[in-house]
Motif scaffolding. Structure first.
Motif, PDB file in Angstrom:
ATOM      1  N   ARG A   1       4.734  23.735   4.717  1.00 48.61           N
ATOM      2  CA  ARG A   1       3.627  23.532   3.773  1.00 48.61           C
ATOM      3  C   ARG A   1       4.051  22.650   2.598  1.00 48.61           C
ATOM      4  O   ARG A   1       3.321  21.746   2.197  1.00 48.61           O
ATOM      5  N   ARG A   2       5.216  22.942   2.043  1.00 46.56           N
ATOM      6  CA  ARG A   2       5.704  22.136   0.916  1.00 46.56           C
ATOM      7  C   ARG A   2       5.935  20.689   1.330  1.00 46.56           C
ATOM      8  O   ARG A   2       5.600  19.758   0.589  1.00 46.56           O
ATOM      9  N   GLY A   3       6.534  20.493   2.490  1.00 46.16           N
ATOM     10  CA  GLY A   3       6.794  19.145   2.979  1.00 46.16           C
ATOM     11  C   GLY A   3       5.515  18.383   3.252  1.00 46.16           C
ATOM     12  O   GLY A   3       5.389  17.205   2.900  1.00 46.16           O
ATOM     13  N   LYS A   4       4.559  19.045   3.870  1.00 42.90           N
ATOM     14  CA  LYS A   4       3.270  18.412   4.170  1.00 42.90           C
ATOM     15  C   LYS A   4       2.571  17.999   2.876  1.00 42.90           C
ATOM     16  O   LYS A   4       2.065  16.876   2.763  1.00 42.90           O
ATOM     17  N   ARG A   5       2.584  18.905   1.901  1.00 49.51           N
ATOM     18  CA  ARG A   5       1.961  18.601   0.606  1.00 49.51           C
ATOM     19  C   ARG A   5       2.661  17.424  -0.075  1.00 49.51           C
ATOM     20  O   ARG A   5       2.014  16.531  -0.627  1.00 49.51           O
ATOM     21  N   ALA A   6       3.987  17.402  -0.007  1.00 50.50           N
ATOM     22  CA  ALA A   6       4.744  16.306  -0.627  1.00 50.50           C
ATOM     23  C   ALA A   6       4.450  14.984   0.077  1.00 50.50           C
ATOM     24  O   ALA A   6       4.260  13.954  -0.576  1.00 50.50           O
ATOM     25  N   PHE A   7       4.410  14.993   1.404  1.00 47.61           N
ATOM     26  CA  PHE A   7       4.074  13.775   2.137  1.00 47.61           C
ATOM     27  C   PHE A   7       2.671  13.300   1.776  1.00 47.61           C
ATOM     28  O   PHE A   7       2.439  12.107   1.586  1.00 47.61           O
ATOM     29  N   ASP A   8       1.729  14.230   1.697  1.00 48.34           N
ATOM     30  CA  ASP A   8       0.352  13.864   1.370  1.00 48.34           C
ATOM     31  C   ASP A   8       0.253  13.287  -0.037  1.00 48.34           C
ATOM     32  O   ASP A   8      -0.527  12.376  -0.288  1.00 48.34           O
ATOM     33  N   THR A   9       1.045  13.817  -0.948  1.00 48.59           N
ATOM     34  CA  THR A   9       1.058  13.327  -2.321  1.00 48.59           C
ATOM     35  C   THR A   9       1.647  11.923  -2.390  1.00 48.59           C
ATOM     36  O   THR A   9       1.166  11.078  -3.134  1.00 48.59           O
ATOM     37  N   LEU A  10       2.684  11.673  -1.587  1.00 48.73           N
ATOM     38  CA  LEU A  10       3.358  10.377  -1.610  1.00 48.73           C
ATOM     39  C   LEU A  10       2.661   9.330  -0.755  1.00 48.73           C
ATOM     40  O   LEU A  10       2.947   8.147  -0.880  1.00 48.73           O
ATOM     41  N   ALA A  11       1.754   9.729   0.110  1.00 52.14           N
ATOM     42  CA  ALA A  11       1.132   8.790   1.053  1.00 52.14           C
ATOM     43  C   ALA A  11       0.509   7.574   0.396  1.00 52.14           C
ATOM     44  O   ALA A  11       0.718   6.462   0.866  1.00 52.14           O
ATOM     45  N   PRO A  12      -0.222   7.691  -0.699  1.00 50.85           N
ATOM     46  CA  PRO A  12      -0.821   6.484  -1.302  1.00 50.85           C
ATOM     47  C   PRO A  12       0.222   5.506  -1.828  1.00 50.85           C
ATOM     48  O   PRO A  12      -0.046   4.337  -1.948  1.00 50.85           O
ATOM     49  N   GLU A  13       1.430   5.998  -2.126  1.00 49.95           N
ATOM     50  CA  GLU A  13       2.471   5.122  -2.672  1.00 49.95           C
ATOM     51  C   GLU A  13       3.170   4.300  -1.590  1.00 49.95           C
ATOM     52  O   GLU A  13       3.850   3.340  -1.905  1.00 49.95           O
ATOM     53  N   ARG A  14       3.030   4.716  -0.341  1.00 49.66           N
ATOM     54  CA  ARG A  14       3.698   3.983   0.738  1.00 49.66           C
ATOM     55  C   ARG A  14       3.147   2.585   0.869  1.00 49.66           C
ATOM     56  O   ARG A  14       1.954   2.351   0.729  1.00 49.66           O
ATOM     57  N   GLU A  15       4.041   1.651   1.145  1.00 51.68           N
ATOM     58  CA  GLU A  15       3.630   0.286   1.384  1.00 51.68           C
ATOM     59  C   GLU A  15       3.438   0.097   2.878  1.00 51.68           C
ATOM     60  O   GLU A  15       4.176   0.657   3.678  1.00 51.68           O
ATOM     61  N   PRO A  16       2.468  -0.710   3.266  1.00 53.25           N
ATOM     62  CA  PRO A  16       2.257  -0.934   4.691  1.00 53.25           C
ATOM     63  C   PRO A  16       3.444  -1.651   5.321  1.00 53.25           C
ATOM     64  O   PRO A  16       4.075  -2.503   4.675  1.00 53.25           O
ATOM     65  N   ARG A  17       3.747  -1.280   6.559  1.00 47.83           N
ATOM     66  CA  ARG A  17       4.857  -1.936   7.269  1.00 47.83           C
ATOM     67  C   ARG A  17       4.413  -3.308   7.740  1.00 47.83           C
ATOM     68  O   ARG A  17       3.283  -3.517   8.120  1.00 47.83           O
ATOM     69  N   ALA A  18       5.342  -4.211   7.685  1.00 47.90           N
ATOM     70  CA  ALA A  18       5.039  -5.585   8.130  1.00 47.90           C
ATOM     71  C   ALA A  18       5.232  -5.740   9.617  1.00 47.90           C
ATOM     72  O   ALA A  18       5.852  -5.030  10.271  1.00 47.90           O
TER      73      ALA A  18
END
Length: 93
Positions: A76-93
């Motif tokens: 749960r903690r990991g999923k929440r952290a990933f979801d929180t960080l998702a908008p910060e990810r840059e698209p892969r080229a």
């Protein structure tokens, strides 16, 4: 030119042991990325003994009777952290 050709040949090597080594290398790099993403490097001043101790402690907890509770909590903690960080990810080229 010779180095580029050698690199291309190495990249295209499909021998079983080479493919397995490449997969393992990728896995280790991704796991190291998770350690960095969790902030453990900065929080421990890059003290590898401390980071390893944290991982050993987590492994001991996974061997205990509380395994299922720990897995659920950490998932749960990991999923929440990933979801929180998702908008910060840059698209892969």
């Amino acid at each position: 030119m010779r180095n580029r050709r050698s690199a291309r040949i190495a990249r295209d090597d499909k021998r079983d042991w080479v493919v397995k080594r490449r997969e393992r290398t990728r896995q280790l790099i991704e796991l190291g990325g998770l350690v960095a993403k969790a902030g453990l490097i900065e929080l421990t001043d890059d003290d590898r003994a401390v980071i390893f101790g944290l991982l050993v402690d987590a492994a001991a907890r996974l061997r205990s009777e509380d395994r299922d509770k720990a897995l659920l909590l950490w998932w749960r903690r990991g999923k929440r952290a990933f979801d929180t960080l998702a908008p910060e990810r840059e698209p892969r080229a």
